[in-house]
Design a protein around this motif. Sequence first.
Motif, PDB file in Angstrom:
ATOM      1  N   UNK A   1       0.826  -1.207   0.000  1.00 27.77           N
ATOM      2  CA  UNK A   1       0.000   0.000   0.000  1.00 27.77           C
ATOM      3  C   UNK A   1       0.862   1.260   0.000  1.00 27.77           C
ATOM      4  N   UNK A   2       0.260   2.372  -0.417  1.00 23.32           N
ATOM      5  CA  UNK A   2       0.925   3.674  -0.372  1.00 23.32           C
ATOM      6  C   UNK A   2      -0.007   4.656   0.335  1.00 23.32           C
ATOM      7  N   UNK A   3       0.570   5.690   0.890  1.00 26.36           N
ATOM      8  CA  UNK A   3      -0.223   6.738   1.540  1.00 26.36           C
ATOM      9  C   UNK A   3      -0.745   7.680   0.461  1.00 26.36           C
ATOM     10  N   UNK A   4      -2.045   7.812   0.372  1.00 24.50           N
ATOM     11  CA  UNK A   4      -2.657   8.631  -0.679  1.00 24.50           C
ATOM     12  C   UNK A   4      -3.374   9.858  -0.143  1.00 24.50           C
ATOM     13  N   UNK A   5      -3.563   9.939   1.179  1.00 26.10           N
ATOM     14  CA  UNK A   5      -4.218  11.107   1.750  1.00 26.10           C
ATOM     15  C   UNK A   5      -3.704  11.341   3.169  1.00 26.10           C
ATOM     16  N   UNK A   6      -3.843  12.571   3.617  1.00 26.14           N
ATOM     17  CA  UNK A   6      -3.368  12.916   4.947  1.00 26.14           C
ATOM     18  C   UNK A   6      -4.248  12.267   6.011  1.00 26.14           C
ATOM     19  N   UNK A   7      -3.669  11.881   7.141  1.00 28.12           N
ATOM     20  CA  UNK A   7      -4.476  11.365   8.244  1.00 28.12           C
ATOM     21  C   UNK A   7      -5.111  12.509   9.017  1.00 28.12           C
ATOM     22  N   UNK A   8      -5.953  12.189   9.981  1.00 26.42           N
ATOM     23  CA  UNK A   8      -6.318  13.173  10.994  1.00 26.42           C
ATOM     24  C   UNK A   8      -5.051  13.442  11.816  1.00 26.42           C
ATOM     25  N   UNK A   9      -4.781  14.718  12.067  1.00 21.41           N
ATOM     26  CA  UNK A   9      -3.602  15.078  12.848  1.00 21.41           C
ATOM     27  C   UNK A   9      -4.012  15.520  14.246  1.00 21.41           C
ATOM     28  N   UNK A  10      -3.254  15.121  15.238  1.00 15.07           N
ATOM     29  CA  UNK A  10      -3.485  15.608  16.593  1.00 15.07           C
ATOM     30  C   UNK A  10      -2.140  15.988  17.211  1.00 15.07           C
ATOM     31  N   UNK A  11      -2.016  17.238  17.586  1.00  8.81           N
ATOM     32  CA  UNK A  11      -0.780  17.717  18.204  1.00  8.81           C
ATOM     33  C   UNK A  11      -0.813  17.493  19.709  1.00  8.81           C
ATOM     34  N   UNK A  12       0.269  16.907  20.226  1.00 13.52           N
ATOM     35  CA  UNK A  12       0.408  16.739  21.677  1.00 13.52           C
ATOM     36  C   UNK A  12       1.482  17.677  22.239  1.00 13.52           C
ATOM     37  N   UNK A  13       1.815  18.732  21.495  1.00 14.12           N
ATOM     38  CA  UNK A  13       2.875  19.646  21.929  1.00 14.12           C
ATOM     39  C   UNK A  13       2.596  20.263  23.290  1.00 14.12           C
ATOM     40  N   UNK A  14       1.334  20.582  23.566  1.00 14.05           N
ATOM     41  CA  UNK A  14       1.006  21.297  24.796  1.00 14.05           C
ATOM     42  C   UNK A  14       0.852  20.368  25.992  1.00 14.05           C
ATOM     43  N   UNK A  15       0.835  19.063  25.757  1.00 12.38           N
ATOM     44  CA  UNK A  15       0.751  18.118  26.872  1.00 12.38           C
ATOM     45  C   UNK A  15       1.962  17.208  26.894  1.00 12.38           C
ATOM     46  N   UNK A  16       2.048  16.285  25.966  1.00 13.51           N
ATOM     47  CA  UNK A  16       3.165  15.342  25.956  1.00 13.51           C
ATOM     48  C   UNK A  16       4.487  16.077  25.751  1.00 13.51           C
ATOM     49  N   UNK A  17       4.486  17.023  24.815  1.00 14.86           N
ATOM     50  CA  UNK A  17       5.697  17.792  24.571  1.00 14.86           C
ATOM     51  C   UNK A  17       6.043  18.718  25.717  1.00 14.86           C
ATOM     52  N   UNK A  18       5.038  19.287  26.362  1.00 15.50           N
ATOM     53  CA  UNK A  18       5.268  20.244  27.441  1.00 15.50           C
ATOM     54  C   UNK A  18       5.833  19.579  28.690  1.00 15.50           C
ATOM     55  N   UNK A  19       5.320  18.381  29.027  1.00 13.37           N
ATOM     56  CA  UNK A  19       5.779  17.725  30.239  1.00 13.37           C
ATOM     57  C   UNK A  19       7.203  17.193  30.093  1.00 13.37           C
ATOM     58  N   UNK A  20       7.739  17.209  28.878  1.00  9.63           N
ATOM     59  CA  UNK A  20       9.085  16.705  28.631  1.00  9.63           C
ATOM     60  C   UNK A  20      10.143  17.805  28.686  1.00  9.63           C
ATOM     61  N   UNK A  21       9.746  19.040  28.993  1.00  3.48           N
ATOM     62  CA  UNK A  21      10.677  20.161  28.961  1.00  3.48           C
ATOM     63  C   UNK A  21      11.393  20.337  30.298  1.00  3.48           C
ATOM     64  N   UNK A  22      12.627  20.867  30.236  1.00  2.91           N
ATOM     65  CA  UNK A  22      13.330  21.219  31.468  1.00  2.91           C
ATOM     66  C   UNK A  22      12.474  22.180  32.295  1.00  2.91           C
ATOM     67  N   UNK A  23      11.931  23.169  31.605  1.00  3.99           N
ATOM     68  CA  UNK A  23      11.060  24.156  32.243  1.00  3.99           C
ATOM     69  C   UNK A  23       9.772  24.222  31.431  1.00  3.99           C
ATOM     70  N   UNK A  24       8.679  23.632  31.948  1.00  2.00           N
ATOM     71  CA  UNK A  24       7.428  23.640  31.178  1.00  2.00           C
ATOM     72  C   UNK A  24       7.000  25.054  30.801  1.00  2.00           C
TER      73      UNK A  24
END
Length: 560
Positions: free
Chosen positions: A25-48
Amino acid sequence: MSQQKSSKYTAFPPVGLTDRQWPSRVITQAPMWMSTDLRDGNQALFEPMNADKKMQMFKTLCQIGFKQIEIAFPSASETEFGFVRRVIEEKHIPDDVTIEVLTQAREHLIRRTFESLKGAKQAIVHVYNATCPTFRDFVFGMSKAEVVNMAVDAVKLIKTLAAQMPETKITLEYSPELFTATELDFAKEVCDAVTAAWGATPDNKVILNLPTTVEIATPNIYADQIEWMHRNLERRDSVIISLHPHNDRGTAVAAAELGLMAGADRVEGCLFGNGERTGNVDLVTLALNMHTQGVDPQLDFSDINAVARTFEHCTQLPIHPRHPYVGDLVFTAFSGSHQDAIKKGFAAQKADETWSVPYLPIDPADVGRSYDSVIRVNSQSGKGGIAYLMETEHGVVMPRRLQVEFSGVVQKHTDTHGGEVSANDIWQLFARTYLDAGDSIRYREHHLFEHGTQQGIRLTVDIGGTTHVLSGEGNGPINAAMHALASAGIQAQVRSYEERSMVPMGEDGNARACAFIEMAASGRGECYGAGIDGNIVTASIKALISGINRLGIGTLAVVA
């Protein structure tokens, strides 16, 4: 590694999927996107991030085109709870954007989570519990039945609380945490129990998020696991299969791509791969990979530099200069043979033809990068050492992106005049380019004053040979000066700012300050301005005016 140490580990067993379909198979269309920058990404910072930085990041994510954004873990702290309340009460959420909040499968945390959502138009409530053997046996001491009951009880409570908030459309998301380390038949059992408890239908779908909470196998095994779930889940027409790859093995992007080929509908991740440990899947790389294959990713990275600068400001994390698509050097060729191939490729490339330039898998213009930065000089091409000479001979330590920009200026000079350039030649070229960057606007003097909580400035400049006194206010001297210049019709944006002390000392024995400002203006691209003075504020204002003159917008000034 010694043989003894390597024997500590065993290969992850393959999935018995002999008729797998995803490889063809090949990818023919974009998926639904969900950003976790403000949760998963934020909790991973030295200083949230604080609330203001989270808001800046949230607005940037909306501008990029994310329609689902996980904004917080509201039961984790008052800061997280308060941010959810702020985006709802201050009406920052666009109508086509759904916020998402995360909670563990525990009653008091779920109830607290729903308190944070009061007044929201729509929201995704993301609940999770660990399902793999190591957590069942060693962490929680729970049987399989107890794990299923925990998930089902949480879903039933969410369903009850959602019914009590009819003004808010609640979508359920469930994650069997450590899915990739969970027996597939048990992962299916838990997920089927969840969709049954929720009463999932094609009009009321459940998001089943199947994460590589810790990446423990090659990406083809993850694809097999996703395809197995895709083919065996009950109520598949009532389920959105979501991917949440981490990058412990460095293959998160590949895992996401293969997972989409295997039947997934949605991807969760972070800009530039931020996240716990080695990070979440890099959504920028994933989206632009699709773009290079002729698939519209439905996300706008046409000004990748602006996104990068916002990310760096909010997270305080640097982006590696070799990071795919966005790194400062990813479109840069130092090798002479590479430069030759790229030049010939550009010469042959037609505007209306499929992109095909050697060493460049994407047109830099597609992400707002200029062609000027593609070919640079260094010791490999016999013209290097520019930054080294500027620092050692003149005490000017240039920011990395300015090094790239200025090397293009030097290259043009050497191409025109030939031969070698001395340290003094380079300094004279720097001074002409940045310190004496045109005379459309010339700095004369400035005076700062306080105006309540704002910084005020009276800025005296020559515009077109006529002296004018401009006034402005802002959150600091540079911002105030920008507002003062805007009153004269000069509109520009500051992308980044750096200041350095010059070493060696100035001729008077006193240290001088260098200021570097990266600027942009609509339709005129980006460039640096530079200023040098004994006073750092004066140096900064000189750098600002230098950038304006270099952008060529000083001639647009309109002064009454």
